[in-house]
Scaffold this motif. Structure first.
Motif, PDB file in Angstrom:
ATOM      1  N   VAL A 292      39.547  49.608  41.207  1.00  0.00           N
ATOM      2  CA  VAL A 292      39.118  48.300  41.376  1.00  0.00           C
ATOM      3  C   VAL A 292      38.957  47.895  40.037  1.00  0.00           C
ATOM      4  CG1 VAL A 292      36.930  47.302  42.097  1.00  0.00           C
ATOM      5  CG2 VAL A 292      37.662  49.039  43.224  1.00  0.00           C
ATOM      6  N   LEU A 293      38.485  48.608  38.892  1.00  0.00           N
ATOM      7  CA  LEU A 293      38.621  48.001  37.681  1.00  0.00           C
ATOM      8  C   LEU A 293      39.595  47.258  37.317  1.00  0.00           C
ATOM      9  CD1 LEU A 293      36.247  50.206  35.710  1.00  0.00           C
ATOM     10  CD2 LEU A 293      35.552  48.505  36.785  1.00  0.00           C
ATOM     11  N   GLU A 294      40.950  48.164  37.433  1.00  0.00           N
ATOM     12  CA  GLU A 294      41.995  47.896  37.130  1.00  0.00           C
ATOM     13  C   GLU A 294      42.607  46.480  37.531  1.00  0.00           C
ATOM     14  OE1 GLU A 294      45.038  50.478  38.242  1.00  0.00           O
ATOM     15  OE2 GLU A 294      46.376  49.959  36.903  1.00  0.00           O
ATOM     16  N   ASN A 295      42.242  46.203  38.828  1.00  0.00           N
ATOM     17  CA  ASN A 295      42.653  44.952  39.473  1.00  0.00           C
ATOM     18  C   ASN A 295      41.914  43.834  38.658  1.00  0.00           C
ATOM     19  OD1 ASN A 295      44.291  45.936  41.352  1.00  0.00           O
ATOM     20  ND2 ASN A 295      42.858  46.311  43.085  1.00  0.00           N
ATOM     21  N   VAL A 296      40.824  43.863  38.401  1.00  0.00           N
ATOM     22  CA  VAL A 296      40.036  42.707  37.645  1.00  0.00           C
ATOM     23  C   VAL A 296      40.658  42.603  36.390  1.00  0.00           C
ATOM     24  CG1 VAL A 296      37.863  41.986  36.723  1.00  0.00           C
ATOM     25  CG2 VAL A 296      37.888  43.123  38.544  1.00  0.00           C
ATOM     26  N   LEU A 297      40.977  43.831  35.703  1.00  0.00           N
ATOM     27  CA  LEU A 297      41.541  43.526  34.324  1.00  0.00           C
ATOM     28  C   LEU A 297      43.026  43.117  34.379  1.00  0.00           C
ATOM     29  CD1 LEU A 297      40.355  47.050  32.990  1.00  0.00           C
ATOM     30  CD2 LEU A 297      39.785  44.863  32.168  1.00  0.00           C
ATOM     31  N   ASP A 298      43.612  43.437  35.616  1.00  0.00           N
ATOM     32  CA  ASP A 298      44.931  42.836  35.745  1.00  0.00           C
ATOM     33  C   ASP A 298      45.038  41.355  35.840  1.00  0.00           C
ATOM     34  OD1 ASP A 298      47.791  43.261  35.869  1.00  0.00           O
ATOM     35  OD2 ASP A 298      47.746  42.924  37.875  1.00  0.00           O
ATOM     36  N   ARG A 299      44.183  40.819  36.406  1.00  0.00           N
ATOM     37  CA  ARG A 299      44.035  39.315  36.782  1.00  0.00           C
ATOM     38  C   ARG A 299      43.701  38.878  35.144  1.00  0.00           C
ATOM     39  NH1 ARG A 299      40.904  36.790  40.721  1.00  0.00           N
ATOM     40  NH2 ARG A 299      42.478  35.262  40.592  1.00  0.00           N
TER      41      ARG A 299
ATOM     42  N   LEU B 141      31.987  43.190  40.963  1.00  0.00           N
ATOM     43  CA  LEU B 141      33.241  42.818  40.713  1.00  0.00           C
ATOM     44  C   LEU B 141      34.098  42.095  41.595  1.00  0.00           C
ATOM     45  CD1 LEU B 141      34.366  46.285  38.897  1.00  0.00           C
ATOM     46  CD2 LEU B 141      33.867  44.213  37.767  1.00  0.00           C
ATOM     47  N   ARG B 142      33.583  42.100  42.914  1.00  0.00           N
ATOM     48  CA  ARG B 142      34.324  41.116  43.971  1.00  0.00           C
ATOM     49  C   ARG B 142      34.729  39.797  43.552  1.00  0.00           C
ATOM     50  NH1 ARG B 142      36.033  44.249  47.545  1.00  0.00           N
ATOM     51  NH2 ARG B 142      34.173  45.479  47.692  1.00  0.00           N
ATOM     52  N   PRO B 143      33.732  39.018  42.983  1.00  0.00           N
ATOM     53  CA  PRO B 143      33.993  37.697  42.755  1.00  0.00           C
ATOM     54  C   PRO B 143      35.139  37.476  41.869  1.00  0.00           C
ATOM     55  CG  PRO B 143      31.799  38.071  42.249  1.00  0.00           C
ATOM     56  CD  PRO B 143      32.241  39.565  42.813  1.00  0.00           C
ATOM     57  N   PHE B 144      35.422  38.345  41.060  1.00  0.00           N
ATOM     58  CA  PHE B 144      36.773  38.310  40.039  1.00  0.00           C
ATOM     59  C   PHE B 144      37.760  38.782  40.422  1.00  0.00           C
ATOM     60  CE2 PHE B 144      32.628  39.435  37.698  1.00  0.00           C
ATOM     61  CZ  PHE B 144      32.205  38.301  37.366  1.00  0.00           C
ATOM     62  N   LEU B 145      37.919  39.442  41.698  1.00  0.00           N
ATOM     63  CA  LEU B 145      39.210  39.736  42.293  1.00  0.00           C
ATOM     64  C   LEU B 145      39.657  38.607  43.268  1.00  0.00           C
ATOM     65  CD1 LEU B 145      38.602  43.303  43.577  1.00  0.00           C
ATOM     66  CD2 LEU B 145      40.295  42.655  42.139  1.00  0.00           C
ATOM     67  N   GLY B 146      40.931  38.021  42.991  1.00  0.00           N
ATOM     68  CA  GLY B 146      41.451  36.874  43.828  1.00  0.00           C
ATOM     69  C   GLY B 146      41.889  37.591  45.258  1.00  0.00           C
ATOM     70  N   ALA B 147      42.177  36.702  46.002  1.00  0.00           N
ATOM     71  CA  ALA B 147      42.540  37.055  47.231  1.00  0.00           C
ATOM     72  C   ALA B 147      44.015  37.874  47.013  1.00  0.00           C
ATOM     73  CB  ALA B 147      43.051  35.782  47.931  1.00  0.00           C
TER      74      ALA B 147
END
Lengths: 109, 734
Positions: free
Chosen positions: B64-71, B123-129
């Motif tokens: 999950v962290l990684e996804n945010v960091l990737d964006r 963290l969800r708000p920072f994860l795009g669709a």
């Protein structure tokens, strides 16, 4: 990085490289190699004191070989340090360079 | 815990630290893409490692962290405070999960799980669709591998075609390293190096990469695993991987897709054993026939496109499915210059070196006694070598204190947010080295001091503004070496210690009696007394009941000391002094009667003769300075007659000088510190013992204790004589 040039017994020009054939010195190595080949009909390279070689260094040796063929000069590698030999063998380019790989005494695997 | 889990958890913690440091930098406004990349890589490595050792709780959460960091890395979202807070909480959570792993639980209990879900929710708000969707695709497995039904062909090799991107070398990667790494997965049956892309000598840029390779690779690894080898350069390079026994058409498509001439590539494939000559010729004939049949040349590129399309879906799939096999070549390269050694082995080495020093001293002594010049020479060379070995062995244990200090950035950040204070943390001397075991033990006391400084020391911005100070408080952490010790200071520019309140509190707690007169320094030192805490409001940062007395006790256990200077309204400075090492020191050997005493050489300033031994006073005039001294003979009640001549060893500790009176000066001596038994633990003035070359025992003086004893005696004397002291000229010769 040290380049020493001398004339060998048969009249060829021989350049010995003392140092690492790596990307940090790539510009200088390229210049020295190409100048050497263009300026001498028979140009010998002594790489027996090369400590390290990376892909950039290898690529430059290949470039030098190409260049020598292009202008019909002869490039011979007369000494291979273990690192150089290992990489040329790994890349399966022994035949491309066409130089005998001399294994110094006492270094047989 | 088994070995591999242990290694994983050590590495994961290192990565966590790196992540945390990177995140804090981001919050401070650092927008260097390398910082973001660093944080991303750290998360990525943790996730990969967790996958390998099958700790799915860590793996899933880190994903999950990684996804945010990737964006973040792709510039799809901007850094903001809430996100960093959530990510830092995420780091903490990974730490918690790692703790659980260390204690043998691989699955988190409900409470921890809920905490993890909460953070994920933040963290969800920072994860795009898109990222969410991508995460769902994780289950998509390996690309279809089509086996051919070519008859009679036994080709068990993968075929890898790679053309490295021009900038690979400039990006600090070496094609050679990737290919070598490939060898971890299998065997290179045949390799052809292509330099066709290289331009003429004059046009060739030696820092660009023009290399390409055709490789026949014998391996049982999956396609995914092979692709992973090239993960760090795959954005940059043209990679095609054909499984063993691929259909002939696939090879033909490959030939089409590659930049080199068809015939040349065909030859290479034949040479590497992927195709037979007949197959190649037949295939090429057929293909060109088809091309003509289709009416134009568009057919070939179209085929190529299909292949590229097929392959271009892969990077994303692979990246999303990148939960396995994260043995990353780049990290390997960085690690190769370091070796992990178990601390026990190092301790054992130091012990042995200690024995060697003692044995060497004994050999040296015997050689001297024998009077043989050549033997004496040999042993002196030997002892010089032993000395070097000792130094380098001790050096192995030295670590920089910076890592310990860096933890406090996070503390400063958290305290600032929690208490609404503005705190700037300044670190000096992070590169100062000290013994690893000392570093480990100093962490907690230091944390306490720093938290105290931030919590109690620094005032609220309003109070600071009212006092005419800048609203941002400043806490300094300094480290430096000083005469054989390391000094660590915690300095704040806050309100300072309130002496009246300390005194009132001490009376209330019954530590001192009312009406007792104390010097300012004595009052301040009361804070180190057991059961002392001045702040009425207990915050959750400090004031947890463990007081400054614990800090002092911990530091004393390391043979160190702590003291404090404070100024009302201007701040306080806590100074911790610690010995550099706990094992072996350079000593100065002295003799009193028949006994030998060792003084740590770093503390010795000079030696002078005490000419007039009859004087009863215990101070002399050293070049106009009062130098108090102790007589070891009296202090330790050494029997035997006082010799006609005595010597004073002048020592210095913490800015104070004192003299130690001994009979003989015996010179330098390498001293292996042997701790005293528990029976002698409370003895003052003796720090340990050591064994001499003769096999006799010598005591190591605790200079710190002796100096403070001298200083105390001097102060008492000063009080007794109302601060007036008559200095007599004394026969002190240097």
């Amino acid at each position: 990085m040290e380049f020493t040039t001398q004339t060998a017994a048969d009249g060829a020009t021989r350049m010995a490289i003392d140092g690492d054939l790596i990307i940090y010195h790539a510009d200088e190595i390229k210049r020295r190699l190409i100048d050497g080949i263009r300026g001498n009909e028979v140009f010998e390279l002594d790489l027996s004191r090369v400590g390290e070689m990376d892909s950039a260094g290898f690529q430059l040796l290949a470039l030098a070989k190409h260049e020598s063929r292009q202008i019909d000069h002869t490039l011979r590698i007369v000494g291979h340090s273990p690192a150089v030999r290992e990489i040329i063998e790994f890349f399966n380019m022994v035949a491309f360079f066409g130089d005998p790989l001399v294994i110094p005494a006492g270094e047989h695997a | 815990m088994d070995e591999i889990l242990n290694v994983f958890s050590v590495e994961a913690r290192e990565q966590l630290e790196a992540m945390e440091a990177g995140l804090l930098q981001l919050e401070e406004g650092d927008r260097d893409p390398e910082t973001i990349n660093g944080v991303f890589r750290a998360a990525h490595t943790i996730k990969g490692g967790a996958g390998v050792v099958e700790i799915h709780s860590v793996e899933k959460f880190t994903h999950v962290l990684e996804n945010v960091l990737d964006r973040l890395r792709n510039g799809e979202i901007e850094v903001n405070g809430d996100m960093i807070s959530a990510l830092l909480l995420g780091c903490d959570h990974i730490g918690t999960l790692l703790d659980m792993v260390a204690s043998g639980e691989t699955e988190p209990d409900d409470e921890v799980r809920r905490a993890g879900e909460d953070i994920a929710e933040q963290l969800r708000p920072f994860l795009g669709a898109k990222a969410a969707e991508k995460a769902n695709k994780v289950t998509v497995s390996d690309a279809d591998v089509q086996r051919s039904d070519r008859e009679g062909r036994m080709n068990d090799c993968w075929h890898i075609s790679i053309r490295f991107g021009r900038n690979v070398l400039k990006n600090g990667m070496d094609p050679l390293a990737f290919l070598r790494y490939l060898l971890n997965l299998g065997e290179i049956a045949h390799l052809t190096t292509l330099t066709d892309a290289m331009p003429e000598a004059d046009a060739m840029d030696p820092e660009l990469c023009y290399l390409g390779f055709e490789i026949a690779f014998r391996s049982h690894a999956s396609k995914e695993a092979i692709e992973h080898v090239f993960e760090f350069c795959r954005d940059d390079c043209d990679l095609h991987i054909l499984p063993p026994d691929s259909k002939l058409e696939e090879y033909l498509l490959l030939i089409d897709a590659l930049p080199e001439e068809t015939m040349r590539l065909g030859e290479i494939l034949v040479k590497s054993g992927a195709l037979t000559r007949e197959e190649l010729e037949a295939g090429l004939r057929r293909q060109s026939g088809e091309g003509v049949g289709a009416g134009d040349t568009a057919a070939a590129p179209q085929l190529g496109n299909i292949l590229i399309q097929q392959q271009s879906v892969q990077p994303e799939l692979v990246e999303a499915a990148a939960t396995k096999q994260k043995a990353v070549s780049e990290k390997k390269a960085a690690e190769s210059s370091l070796i992990r050694v178990h601390a026990d082995k190092l301790d054992q080495l130091i012990d042995l070196v200690g024995e060697l020093v003692i044995a060497g001293a004994s050999a040296n002594l015997l050689a001297k006694k024998s009077g043989e010049a050549s033997l004496a020479e040999a042993t002196s060379v030997l002892s010089r070598l032993v000395e070097s070995i000792r130094d380098s062995a001790l050096q192995l244990r030295m670590v920089q204190i910076g890592e310990t200090f860096n933890r406090f950035h996070r503390v400063a950040r958290d305290v600032s947010r929690e208490l609404g204070k503005e705190i700037e943390l300044v670190i000096n001397g992070a590169e100062t080295e000290l013994d690893k075991s000392v570093v480990e033990k100093i962490g907690d006391p230091l944390m306490h001091l720093v938290r105290n400084a931030m919590d109690h020391g620094i005032e609220s911005p309003a109070a600071r503004a009212a006092a005419g100070k800048p609203t941002a408080g400043r806490v300094e952490l300094n480290a430096f070496h000083d005469s054989g010790s390391i000094v660590i200071e915690v300095v704040d520019d806050g309100g300072g210690l309130n002496k009246d309140r300390i005194q009132a509190k001490a009376i209330e707690k019954g530590i001192i009696q009312e009406g007792e007169t104390l010097s300012d320094q004595e009052v301040v030192n009361l804070i180190f007394e057991a059961g002392f805490s001045t702040v009425e409001k207990v915050t959750n940062l400090s004031g947890r009941g463990v007081g400054m007395d614990v800090v002092r006790k911990n530091i004393a256990a390391l043979r160190g000391s702590v003291d404090v200077k404070t100024e009302m309204g201007a701040g306080s400075r806590f100074t911790i002094r610690l010995p550099l090492t706990l094992a072996i020191i350079d000593g100065f050997l002295t003799g009193v009667g028949k006994a030998s005493y060792v003084i740590p050489l770093d503390m010795v300033v000079e030696c002078i003769e005490l000419a007039d031994t009859s004087v009863e006073r215990d101070y002399i005039n050293l070049r106009g300075e009062v130098l108090p001294f102790v007589r070891l003979r009296e202090l330790f009640e050494v029997s035997g007659k006082q010799p006609a001549r005595e010597n004073i060893v002048v020592v210095q500790y913490g800015g104070q000088k004192a003299g130690i009176v001994v009979d003989q000066l015996l010179g330098e001596f390498q001293t292996v510190i042997k701790p005293l038994g528990t029976l002698f633990r409370n003895m003052r003035g003796i720090g340990g013992s050591t064994i001499l070359g003769t096999g006799e025992v010598a005591l190591i003086l605790d200079v710190q204790a002796l100096v403070s004893q001298c200083a105390a005696a001097e102060e008492q004397l000063a009080h007794a004589t109302h601060g007036v002291r008559r200095l007599e000229s004394h026969g002190a010769a240097a």
